[in-house]
Scaffold this motif. Structure first.
Motif, short mmCIF file in Angstrom:
data_model
loop_
_atom_site.label_atom_id
_atom_site.label_comp_id
_atom_site.label_asym_id
_atom_site.label_seq_id
_atom_site.Cartn_x
_atom_site.Cartn_y
_atom_site.Cartn_z
N ASP A 95 0.82 -1.21 0.00
CA ASP A 95 0.00 0.00 0.00
C ASP A 95 0.86 1.26 0.00
N GLN A 96 2.05 1.17 0.58
CA GLN A 96 2.92 2.34 0.66
C GLN A 96 3.86 2.43 -0.54
N GLY A 97 3.69 1.53 -1.49
CA GLY A 97 4.50 1.58 -2.71
C GLY A 97 5.91 1.05 -2.52
N ILE A 98 6.18 0.40 -1.39
CA ILE A 98 7.50 -0.17 -1.14
C ILE A 98 7.65 -1.48 -1.92
N LEU A 99 6.54 -2.18 -2.07
CA LEU A 99 6.51 -3.40 -2.87
C LEU A 99 5.53 -3.21 -4.01
N TYR A 100 5.74 -3.93 -5.09
CA TYR A 100 4.73 -3.94 -6.15
C TYR A 100 4.41 -5.38 -6.52
N LYS A 101 3.21 -5.54 -7.10
CA LYS A 101 2.71 -6.88 -7.34
C LYS A 101 2.83 -7.23 -8.81
N LYS A 102 3.30 -8.45 -9.07
CA LYS A 102 3.23 -8.96 -10.43
C LYS A 102 2.21 -10.08 -10.39
N ARG A 103 1.19 -9.92 -11.20
CA ARG A 103 0.08 -10.86 -11.17
C ARG A 103 0.55 -12.32 -11.28
N GLY A 104 0.16 -13.10 -10.29
CA GLY A 104 0.49 -14.53 -10.35
C GLY A 104 1.93 -14.88 -9.97
N LEU A 105 2.76 -13.87 -9.76
CA LEU A 105 4.16 -14.14 -9.45
C LEU A 105 4.55 -13.77 -8.02
N GLY A 106 3.83 -12.81 -7.47
CA GLY A 106 4.13 -12.43 -6.09
C GLY A 106 4.49 -10.96 -5.98
N MET A 107 5.14 -10.63 -4.86
CA MET A 107 5.47 -9.23 -4.56
C MET A 107 6.96 -8.98 -4.81
N PHE A 108 7.26 -7.83 -5.38
CA PHE A 108 8.65 -7.48 -5.70
C PHE A 108 9.01 -6.13 -5.09
N LEU A 109 10.31 -5.91 -4.95
CA LEU A 109 10.77 -4.69 -4.30
C LEU A 109 10.84 -3.53 -5.29
N SER A 110 10.17 -2.42 -4.95
CA SER A 110 10.22 -1.22 -5.79
C SER A 110 11.61 -0.62 -5.75
N PRO A 111 12.03 0.03 -6.85
CA PRO A 111 13.35 0.67 -6.86
C PRO A 111 13.46 1.78 -5.80
N GLU A 112 12.30 2.43 -5.51
CA GLU A 112 12.40 3.54 -4.55
C GLU A 112 12.08 3.10 -3.12
N ALA A 113 12.14 1.78 -2.87
CA ALA A 113 11.73 1.24 -1.57
C ALA A 113 12.55 1.81 -0.41
N LYS A 114 13.89 1.76 -0.55
CA LYS A 114 14.75 2.20 0.55
C LYS A 114 14.48 3.64 0.91
N GLU A 115 14.38 4.47 -0.14
CA GLU A 115 14.13 5.89 0.02
C GLU A 115 12.82 6.10 0.81
N LYS A 116 11.79 5.39 0.40
CA LYS A 116 10.48 5.54 1.05
C LYS A 116 10.52 5.12 2.51
N ILE A 117 11.18 4.00 2.77
CA ILE A 117 11.26 3.51 4.15
C ILE A 117 12.04 4.51 5.00
N ARG A 118 13.15 5.00 4.43
CA ARG A 118 13.98 5.94 5.19
C ARG A 118 13.20 7.20 5.54
N ASP A 119 12.51 7.76 4.54
CA ASP A 119 11.70 8.97 4.78
C ASP A 119 10.66 8.72 5.87
#
Lengths: 300, 132
Positions: free
Chosen positions: B60-84
């Motif tokens: 929901d916070q855009g740290i992960l994104y979903k690929k249909r049928g494959l699972g959840m993957f890490l967004s490129p901007e994940a670290k930045e978002k978590i840090r902020d």
């Protein structure tokens, strides 16, 4: 799909009303904890679902059928409790073999591995086992049967702490491998809380609450502060628990959504706010008196 | 990690925080698949629905994104978002608590700053040993 649905289910034994007007559904492949104090009606409810008892009134459906005297339900359901009786002439391994013949999904390899792990002797007789060993054996039957509906009624009676922990872990791992609908009854929530998806709270034969476990922790909140401040703020609200702290302070547990407004200004009013543990909340919601056991002693 | 069920923090929040720490430590790379709800359930001995709830917070916070049928993957901007997020919420709150306690005890600002510096030194040394 719902595996179990009950509409206005009531069960009376003579003049005693064991279950009163209960309506609920349980969805497929969920682990539900049936929690309630002694005498709440947990076993009666489970036995009606299992088809061992007939409801006095209301409708019960398991796999869309009336479970009472129903072969389809019996073949797809297993009910484990500490009253299980097996023929005294059969050894434990012979009991496993006959269970394998009855249950379609029976996993003999799992049964054997659990047997080894818990050091059960296949040549032993069931009635010769200690209380804890009986529970362990029953648990193995319950898991290895891999029934679409698996019911455990107070399964850990007599088990020591180590075996209980292993049992919950075994249950979870087997569920992850082969998801199915599982109901576990217990009067203690804290031991099983983490592996549950839903909780069904029963007391005095009535349904108190049915909710995802993850919501339960946020269901209520505790406030502590000066009694007159607390009394004023919580007037007109449902109070789940209340006790005196020191001379003029009190501690109350109320619904979190009713308390949103209070929480914002709690600091200003000199109130402290605490989370309420899920198992404590269950005790409050099902206890006989608001003040708990203290209310018996606080006479003056 | 052991889960803490004594404190009030819900299990799924603890799962989300644990995943955030794994990401911050660089244990999960950009566009890499993260743990499934079933892996987390097995690791932490929790119901897979609870684990899924923890994963969904991060989605929901855009740290992960979903690929249909494959699972959840890490967004490129994940670290930045978590840090902020952690800086503006978690760290800010902790600092406020430290300041309140310091005021209560009559600890001066200079004294507090030197305590923070000392704690930093201990942490650096400890990390140095672990890293080496």
């Amino acid at each position: 799909m719902d595996v179990i649905s009950c509409q206005e289910l009531t069960k009376t034994f003579g003049r005693v009303r064991a279950l009163n007007n209960i309506t609920f559904t349980i969805g497929q492949n969920r682990i539900t904890g049936l929690i309630g104090p002694n005498g709440a009606g947990k076993t009666t409810l489970l036995k009606i679902i299992a088809g061992f008892l007939r409801a006095s009134s209301g409708e019960v459906r398991v796999f869309s059928e009336d479970p009472f005297n129903n072969l389809k339900v019996a073949a797809n359901m297993i009910f484990i409790d500490d009253q299980m009786r097996f023929p005294t002439s059969l050894t434990l391994s012979e009991i496993l073999a006959s269970a394998a013949a009855f249950y379609e999904n029976w996993d003999m390899e799992l049964a054997r591995r659990l047997f080894d792990y818990f050091s059960l002797d296949p040549e032993q007789y069931h009635h010769k086992l200690s209380k804890g060993m009986k529970s362990t054996f029953n648990m193995i039957i319950g898991l290895a049967a891999r029934c679409p509906l698996t019911i455990f009624d107070e399964p850990t009676t007599g088990m020591d702490a180590g075996v209980r922990k292993d049992y919950y872990r075994a249950l979870l791992r087997d569920y992850l491998q082969k998801p199915r609908t599982i109901i576990i009854s217990s009067h203690l929530l804290n031991e099983i809380e983490d592996i549950l998806e839903d909780i069904f709270l029963l007391s005095g034969g009535e349904k108190r609450l049915q909710t995802p476990v993850s919501d339960l922790k946020e269901f209520a909140v505790a406030l502590r502060g000066r009694r007159e401040v607390i009394d004023k703020l919580t007037a007109g609200q449902e109070i789940y628990y209340q006790k005196s702290v020191g001379k003029d302070h009190s501690y109350v547990v109320i619904r979190r959504d009713a308390a949103e407004g209070l929480l914002k200004k709690a600091g200003r009013d000199g109130l402290e706010v605490f989370p309420v543990k899920a198992d404590d909340l269950c005790v409050y919601l099902t206890s006989r008196k608001r003040g708990g056991i203290d209310s018996v002693f606080d006479r003056y | 990690m052991e889960l803490n069920s004594v404190e009030g923090k819900p299990i799924y929040v603890q799962i989300a925080e644990w995943l955030e720490e794994e990401i911050l430590r660089g244990h999960i790379k950009e566009h890499e698949k993260i743990y499934s709800q079933y892996q987390l359930a097995e690791m932490f001995n929790i119901n897979p629905a609870t684990a899924a709830k923890g994963i969904n917070i991060l989605a929901d916070q855009g740290i992960l994104y979903k690929k249909r049928g494959l699972g959840m993957f890490l967004s490129p901007e994940a670290k930045e978002k978590i840090r902020d997020k952690r800086k503006n919420h978690t760290l800010k709150r902790l600092v406020e608590e430290v300041v309140v306690e310091a005021r209560l005890l009559g600890v001066s600002e200079a004294e507090l700053l030197s305590m923070i510096r000392d704690a930093g030194k201990v942490f650096d040394e400890h990390e140095g040993i672990e890293g080496g």
